[in-house]
Design a protein around this motif. Structure first.
Motif, PDB file in Angstrom:
ATOM      1  N   GLY A  55      -6.143   5.313  -9.667  1.00 41.29           N
ATOM      2  CA  GLY A  55      -6.250   5.323 -11.125  1.00 41.29           C
ATOM      3  C   GLY A  55      -5.862   4.029 -11.784  1.00 41.29           C
ATOM      4  N   GLU A  56      -4.937   3.330 -11.217  1.00 38.02           N
ATOM      5  CA  GLU A  56      -4.462   2.061 -11.762  1.00 38.02           C
ATOM      6  C   GLU A  56      -4.013   1.237 -10.567  1.00 38.02           C
ATOM      7  OE1 GLU A  56      -1.858   2.710 -15.564  1.00 38.02           O
ATOM      8  OE2 GLU A  56      -1.631   4.365 -14.177  1.00 38.02           O
ATOM      9  N   PRO A  57      -3.767  -0.040 -10.811  1.00 35.37           N
ATOM     10  CA  PRO A  57      -3.246  -0.820  -9.684  1.00 35.37           C
ATOM     11  C   PRO A  57      -1.900  -0.256  -9.218  1.00 35.37           C
ATOM     12  CG  PRO A  57      -3.512  -2.199 -11.671  1.00 35.37           C
ATOM     13  CD  PRO A  57      -3.960  -0.824 -12.027  1.00 35.37           C
ATOM     14  N   LEU A  58      -1.756  -0.151  -7.927  1.00 37.85           N
ATOM     15  CA  LEU A  58      -0.487   0.305  -7.369  1.00 37.85           C
ATOM     16  C   LEU A  58       0.225  -0.927  -6.835  1.00 37.85           C
ATOM     17  CD1 LEU A  58       1.257   2.800  -6.596  1.00 37.85           C
ATOM     18  CD2 LEU A  58       0.148   2.731  -4.367  1.00 37.85           C
ATOM     19  N   ASN A  59       1.311  -1.292  -7.495  1.00 33.80           N
ATOM     20  CA  ASN A  59       1.975  -2.539  -7.084  1.00 33.80           C
ATOM     21  C   ASN A  59       2.576  -2.431  -5.708  1.00 33.80           C
ATOM     22  OD1 ASN A  59       3.427  -0.904  -8.995  1.00 33.80           O
ATOM     23  ND2 ASN A  59       3.126  -2.633 -10.400  1.00 33.80           N
ATOM     24  N   ALA A  60       2.633  -3.594  -5.082  1.00 39.77           N
ATOM     25  CA  ALA A  60       3.173  -3.670  -3.733  1.00 39.77           C
ATOM     26  C   ALA A  60       4.553  -3.025  -3.666  1.00 39.77           C
ATOM     27  CB  ALA A  60       3.244  -5.132  -3.313  1.00 39.77           C
ATOM     28  N   GLU A  61       5.336  -3.249  -4.732  1.00 43.73           N
ATOM     29  CA  GLU A  61       6.711  -2.720  -4.709  1.00 43.73           C
ATOM     30  C   GLU A  61       6.720  -1.204  -4.568  1.00 43.73           C
ATOM     31  OE1 GLU A  61       8.971  -4.802  -4.143  1.00 43.73           O
ATOM     32  OE2 GLU A  61       7.523  -6.390  -4.545  1.00 43.73           O
ATOM     33  N   ALA A  62       5.759  -0.548  -5.209  1.00 43.99           N
ATOM     34  CA  ALA A  62       5.715   0.920  -5.146  1.00 43.99           C
ATOM     35  C   ALA A  62       5.379   1.387  -3.728  1.00 43.99           C
ATOM     36  CB  ALA A  62       4.684   1.452  -6.138  1.00 43.99           C
ATOM     37  N   VAL A  63       4.507   0.635  -3.057  1.00 40.75           N
ATOM     38  CA  VAL A  63       4.139   0.996  -1.683  1.00 40.75           C
ATOM     39  C   VAL A  63       5.358   0.825  -0.769  1.00 40.75           C
ATOM     40  CG1 VAL A  63       2.624   0.429   0.258  1.00 40.75           C
ATOM     41  CG2 VAL A  63       1.746   0.299  -2.093  1.00 40.75           C
ATOM     42  N   LEU A  64       6.057  -0.280  -0.957  1.00 42.13           N
ATOM     43  CA  LEU A  64       7.225  -0.550  -0.110  1.00 42.13           C
ATOM     44  C   LEU A  64       8.333   0.460  -0.403  1.00 42.13           C
ATOM     45  CD1 LEU A  64       7.009  -4.423  -0.395  1.00 42.13           C
ATOM     46  CD2 LEU A  64       6.521  -3.043   1.639  1.00 42.13           C
ATOM     47  N   TRP A  65       8.447   0.830  -1.672  1.00 44.90           N
ATOM     48  CA  TRP A  65       9.436   1.851  -2.054  1.00 44.90           C
ATOM     49  C   TRP A  65       9.154   3.166  -1.323  1.00 44.90           C
ATOM     50  CZ3 TRP A  65       8.779   6.577  -4.572  1.00 44.90           C
ATOM     51  CH2 TRP A  65       9.962   7.219  -4.988  1.00 44.90           C
ATOM     52  N   SER A  66       7.877   3.565  -1.324  1.00 46.17           N
ATOM     53  CA  SER A  66       7.553   4.844  -0.683  1.00 46.17           C
ATOM     54  C   SER A  66       7.802   4.775   0.821  1.00 46.17           C
ATOM     55  CB  SER A  66       6.111   5.263  -0.983  1.00 46.17           C
ATOM     56  OG  SER A  66       5.195   4.313  -0.469  1.00 46.17           O
ATOM     57  N   GLN A  67       7.548   3.630   1.400  1.00 43.82           N
ATOM     58  CA  GLN A  67       7.814   3.466   2.835  1.00 43.82           C
ATOM     59  C   GLN A  67       9.312   3.638   3.121  1.00 43.82           C
ATOM     60  OE1 GLN A  67       5.653   3.085   5.304  1.00 43.82           O
ATOM     61  NE2 GLN A  67       7.110   2.682   6.938  1.00 43.82           N
ATOM     62  N   ASP A  68      10.142   3.094   2.241  1.00 45.67           N
ATOM     63  CA  ASP A  68      11.601   3.227   2.399  1.00 45.67           C
ATOM     64  C   ASP A  68      12.063   4.661   2.210  1.00 45.67           C
ATOM     65  OD1 ASP A  68      12.043   0.631   2.849  1.00 45.67           O
ATOM     66  OD2 ASP A  68      12.804   0.132   0.834  1.00 45.67           O
ATOM     67  N   VAL A  69      11.563   5.280   1.116  1.00 44.33           N
ATOM     68  CA  VAL A  69      12.102   6.571   0.701  1.00 44.33           C
ATOM     69  C   VAL A  69      11.500   7.741   1.484  1.00 44.33           C
ATOM     70  CG1 VAL A  69      12.261   8.153  -1.280  1.00 44.33           C
ATOM     71  CG2 VAL A  69      12.696   5.712  -1.569  1.00 44.33           C
ATOM     72  N   PHE A  70      10.198   7.687   1.734  1.00 40.67           N
ATOM     73  CA  PHE A  70       9.532   8.804   2.416  1.00 40.67           C
ATOM     74  C   PHE A  70       9.259   8.507   3.898  1.00 40.67           C
ATOM     75  CE2 PHE A  70       7.961   8.935  -2.025  1.00 40.67           C
ATOM     76  CZ  PHE A  70       8.418  10.193  -2.396  1.00 40.67           C
ATOM     77  N   GLY A  71       9.445   7.255   4.264  1.00 39.37           N
ATOM     78  CA  GLY A  71       9.135   6.888   5.647  1.00 39.37           C
ATOM     79  C   GLY A  71       7.648   6.708   5.876  1.00 39.37           C
ATOM     80  N   ARG A  72       6.874   6.722   4.802  1.00 37.97           N
ATOM     81  CA  ARG A  72       5.426   6.490   4.893  1.00 37.97           C
ATOM     82  C   ARG A  72       4.954   5.903   3.575  1.00 37.97           C
ATOM     83  NH1 ARG A  72       6.943  11.342   5.455  1.00 37.97           N
ATOM     84  NH2 ARG A  72       6.484  11.493   7.667  1.00 37.97           N
ATOM     85  N   PRO A  73       3.894   5.137   3.609  1.00 43.16           N
ATOM     86  CA  PRO A  73       3.464   4.472   2.379  1.00 43.16           C
ATOM     87  C   PRO A  73       2.496   5.307   1.542  1.00 43.16           C
ATOM     88  CG  PRO A  73       2.143   3.718   4.227  1.00 43.16           C
ATOM     89  CD  PRO A  73       3.124   4.720   4.790  1.00 43.16           C
ATOM     90  N   PHE A  74       2.453   5.011   0.259  1.00 47.06           N
ATOM     91  CA  PHE A  74       1.331   5.496  -0.548  1.00 47.06           C
ATOM     92  C   PHE A  74       0.108   4.687  -0.158  1.00 47.06           C
ATOM     93  CE2 PHE A  74       4.357   7.444  -3.545  1.00 47.06           C
ATOM     94  CZ  PHE A  74       3.703   8.650  -3.702  1.00 47.06           C
ATOM     95  N   HIS A  75      -1.020   5.371  -0.017  1.00 50.45           N
ATOM     96  CA  HIS A  75      -2.281   4.708   0.315  1.00 50.45           C
ATOM     97  C   HIS A  75      -3.091   4.584  -0.971  1.00 50.45           C
ATOM     98  CE1 HIS A  75      -0.859   6.276   4.141  1.00 50.45           C
ATOM     99  NE2 HIS A  75      -1.624   5.367   4.727  1.00 50.45           N
ATOM    100  N   ASP A  76      -3.193   3.385  -1.468  1.00 50.38           N
ATOM    101  CA  ASP A  76      -3.948   3.172  -2.705  1.00 50.38           C
ATOM    102  C   ASP A  76      -5.436   3.293  -2.413  1.00 50.38           C
ATOM    103  OD1 ASP A  76      -4.544   2.460  -5.317  1.00 50.38           O
ATOM    104  OD2 ASP A  76      -4.387   0.296  -4.954  1.00 50.38           O
ATOM    105  N   ASN A  77      -6.172   3.876  -3.367  1.00 56.63           N
ATOM    106  CA  ASN A  77      -7.633   3.812  -3.254  1.00 56.63           C
ATOM    107  C   ASN A  77      -8.247   3.625  -4.625  1.00 56.63           C
ATOM    108  OD1 ASN A  77      -8.130   6.625  -4.230  1.00 56.63           O
ATOM    109  ND2 ASN A  77      -7.071   7.119  -2.314  1.00 56.63           N
ATOM    110  N   TRP A  78      -9.462   3.124  -4.597  1.00 57.54           N
ATOM    111  CA  TRP A  78     -10.126   2.721  -5.841  1.00 57.54           C
ATOM    112  C   TRP A  78     -11.448   3.466  -6.029  1.00 57.54           C
ATOM    113  CZ3 TRP A  78     -14.952   1.216  -7.087  1.00 57.54           C
ATOM    114  CH2 TRP A  78     -15.142   0.689  -8.372  1.00 57.54           C
ATOM    115  N   TRP A  79     -11.646   3.915  -7.243  1.00 61.35           N
ATOM    116  CA  TRP A  79     -12.964   4.416  -7.659  1.00 61.35           C
ATOM    117  C   TRP A  79     -12.942   4.587  -9.154  1.00 61.35           C
ATOM    118  CZ3 TRP A  79     -13.856   9.884  -8.950  1.00 61.35           C
ATOM    119  CH2 TRP A  79     -12.712  10.676  -8.832  1.00 61.35           C
ATOM    120  N   GLN A  80     -14.019   5.067  -9.732  1.00 63.68           N
ATOM    121  CA  GLN A  80     -14.067   5.269 -11.178  1.00 63.68           C
ATOM    122  C   GLN A  80     -14.993   6.440 -11.496  1.00 63.68           C
ATOM    123  OE1 GLN A  80     -17.289   1.660 -11.844  1.00 63.68           O
ATOM    124  NE2 GLN A  80     -15.253   1.325 -12.625  1.00 63.68           N
TER     125      GLN A  80
END
Ligand code: AMP
Length: 602
Positions: A358-383
């Motif tokens: 839906g919007e750009p997912l900043n790198a920090e958010a991906v790294l945060w999820s990797q730390d907190v959940f042990g897995r990353p958010f996978h960003d994807n794009w469409w409209q």
């Protein structure tokens, strides 16, 4: 957008580019076990995949016909999987309801039968103005069974957005609540003659409406699904442009091929998954991935009626044992704000795959999820226009935090420059251009309703131009840069300035209005409005507050401006167009770009 303006955007975002290349060095590698378990296990598997293959993953109907609701519900029942839980609804109040695929078949058959009894068959425009309640899902799929066209409206809309969309879409029938009907539809209903019936989910005896529950109870349960053709219109999704009215993007039944394939390959849905897409069906994500893709893939989908609440969300993830979770950066930012400690209080070990759109997912958010959940958010794009996910971080693909990932096998994407009618490929890695897609994928929109020229303008040199600026790196990963126009993106909603300005202009004191998006930590962007006053009207704090209240009442909180500034004049071009771009540049201290057409300086 002029080349100068494009360059301005590119350079303004350059800092972000640096941040992303720093994050790229923090690539998240997928384990061999992750890769082996993924539906798209490795890059070479891409070579054998494409639309022909995806089409064969569905059943279809005799004679080459195809119906989304058949693929989503009936075929599972036909294959003996009717007992599987399809939909798990969590009410705001704490109540819950569960529907098997067989239950969903029965409910949607009956709803389709009701539509047909009321005379709404092939092509009928069925609008819904509802929160995330079971009736919304039954109406969507029942309308498709009846051969109708389903158009979901976001329930937070005020009367004006509802009216504009139902008028453009020539609504035949509406399903809504008693309160929303009284407030948002009844006052203007007489001016929309196409609207023959209004079904009310929670009220009886309201003048000119039908009590849905009571009527369904008297309706025959059996219905023979309408054998729609792949190119028949199925969904109408409204999206906003920079100028003019909202656009109704037309999608056809064939889109289900993309919904299903992306559910399987991008969201990595497996038979036993419990899937939660947090998007509201009023936004295209909530329909493509909050209704269709999970059901065609035969998984259990969780629906939460309530709005975002960090504690509630973690509880849902834990209690419902959610395995695949699809959400948006706005929500992720709020979860980050709520703190890792809150997440740590919950057992989220069931979560296997997490995706964002839906919007750009900043790198920090991906790294945060990797730390907190042990897995990353996978960003994807469409409209809205692409109808389904086009570019994604796949389960087996290493994640470069900040990147949108790679195109779905079968999707041909490119970075291009556009000069008049000329479209040239940008081959140099990490060079900004417009993101373009080769037309022909099944979920591609087939038009903007009643706006052929606007549709045609989206295609040039054999490409569909997305209106987004992006870059591709040497490994084929795509990086989002920004939107190439003025549309505002707030908490997952695309907001067209024109719509907001029109409502402000209705106020007796306002002479003209211009709105822009200003960055906001939580919502991505929020709407800021600039207005000038009619002659003789004095600016005051009381008036400003009155304007804020007026906009909120008419547009709903999601779309109304958060800030309003009263100005003596607005900058405009010689041809009379207000220069929102300039207002925004000045507001944010960005380069002002090409001012040659500027007439008045405010
Ligand atoms: P909508 O039609 O409401 O879904 O909005 C589509 C627009 O949202 C795209 O054209 C992009 O500008 C933006 N968008 C969607 N997904 C992403 C993403 N993963 N990264 C950056 N922008 C995105």
């Amino acid at each position: 957008m002029s080349d100068r303006a494009k360059t301005a955007v590119a350079s303004a975002r350059f800092g972000m580019g640096l941040e992303e290349s720093r994050a790229a060095s923090r690539t998240i590698r997928k384990s061999a076990a992750d890769r082996a378990a993924a539906n798209l296990p490795h890059e070479t598997a891409r070579l054998t995949l494409g639309w022909e293959v995806y089409r064969r993953w569905l059943d279809g109907l005799p004679g080459g016909c195809l119906n989304i609701a058949h693929e989503a519900i009936d075929r599972h029942v036909a294959h003996g999987r009717g007992g599987r839980e399809a939909l798990r609804w969590l009410a705001k109040t704490g109540d819950r309801r569960s529907y098997s695929y067989a239950d969903l078949k029965a409910h949607t058959d009956r709803f389709a039968r009701l539509l047909s009894d009321l005379g709404h068959g092939r092509g009928a425009r069925v609008f819904a103005l509802l929160g995330r309640v079971p009736e919304l899902y039954v109406a969507a799929l029942g309308a498709l069974k009846a051969g109708g066209v389903f158009s979901p409206l976001y329930s937070a809309f005020g009367p004006e957005p509802v009216r504009a969309r139902m008028t453009i879409g020539e609504a035949d029938i509406l399903i809504t609540t008693a309160a929303d009907y009284a407030k948002k539809v009844a006052p203007w209903r007489a001016e929309l003659p196409s609207l023959r019936h209004v079904l009310i989910v929670d009220g009886a005896g309201i003048d000119g409406t039908i009590d849905l529950a009571a009527t369904l109870a008297l309706t025959e349960p059996a219905f023979e699904l309408v054998a729609t053709r792949p190119e028949d219109m199925a969904l109408l999704h409204f999206t906003s442009g920079t100028t003019g009215r909202p656009k109704g993007a037309i999608h056809v039944h064939e889109a289900v091929v993309a919904h299903h394939a992306t559910g399987r390959l991008v969201l990595d849905l497996h038979d036993d998954d419990i899937f939660w897409c947090t998007a509201d069906p009023g936004w295209v994500t909530g329909t493509s991935y909050g209704i269709i893709a999970p059901l065609t893939n035969g998984v259990t989908m969780v629906i939460d009626e309530a709005d975002f609440d960090a504690e509630r969300w973690y509880e849902i993830l834990e209690r419902e044992r959610v395995t695949v979770w699809y959400t948006a950066p706005t929500a992720i930012r709020l979860l980050i704000k709520a703190g890792a400690e809150l997440a740590g209080r919950h057992d989220l070990s069931r979560l296997r795959f997490m995706a964002s759109v839906g919007e750009p997912l900043n790198a920090e958010a991906v790294l945060w999820s990797q730390d907190v959940f042990g897995r990353p958010f996978h960003d994807n794009w469409w409209q809205t226009e692409t109808g389904g996910i086009m570019i994604a971080n796949f389960a087996a693909l290493d994640v470069k935090p900040g990147s949108m990932g790679k195109p779905l096998p079968g999707v041909e994407a490119a970075i291009v420059t556009v000069d008049g009618e000329e479209v040239a490929l940008v081959e140099t890695p990490m060079t900004v251009g417009q993101l373009a897609l080769r037309p022909g994928w099944p979920a591609m929109f087939r038009g903007y309703l009643h706006e052929e020229a606007r549709y045609a303008a989206c295609f040039k040199g054999g490409w569909y131009l997305t209106g987004d600026l992006a870059m591709r790196d040497a490994d084929g990963y795509y990086w989002f840069v920004g939107r190439a126009d003025d549309v505002i993106k707030s908490s997952g909603h695309l907001i067209g300035p024109f719509e907001v300005e029109s409502v402000l202009m209705e106020h007796a004191a306002v002479a003209e209005a211009a709105v822009i998006g200003v960055p906001d930590e939580r919502a991505g962007e929020v709407v800021k409005a600039f207005v000038t006053l009619k002659h003789g009207v004095e600016p005051s704090e009381t008036l400003r507050k009155d304007l804020l209240g007026h906009a909120r009442k008419r547009l709903g909180a999601a779309i109304a401006p958060r800030q309003i500034e009263i100005r003596p004049e607005l900058p405009r071009t010689r041809s009379g167009k207000i220069m929102r771009r300039l207002l925004r540049a000045r507001e944010l201290g960005l380069p002002e770009g090409d001012l040659s057409t500027l007439e008045t300086v405010a």
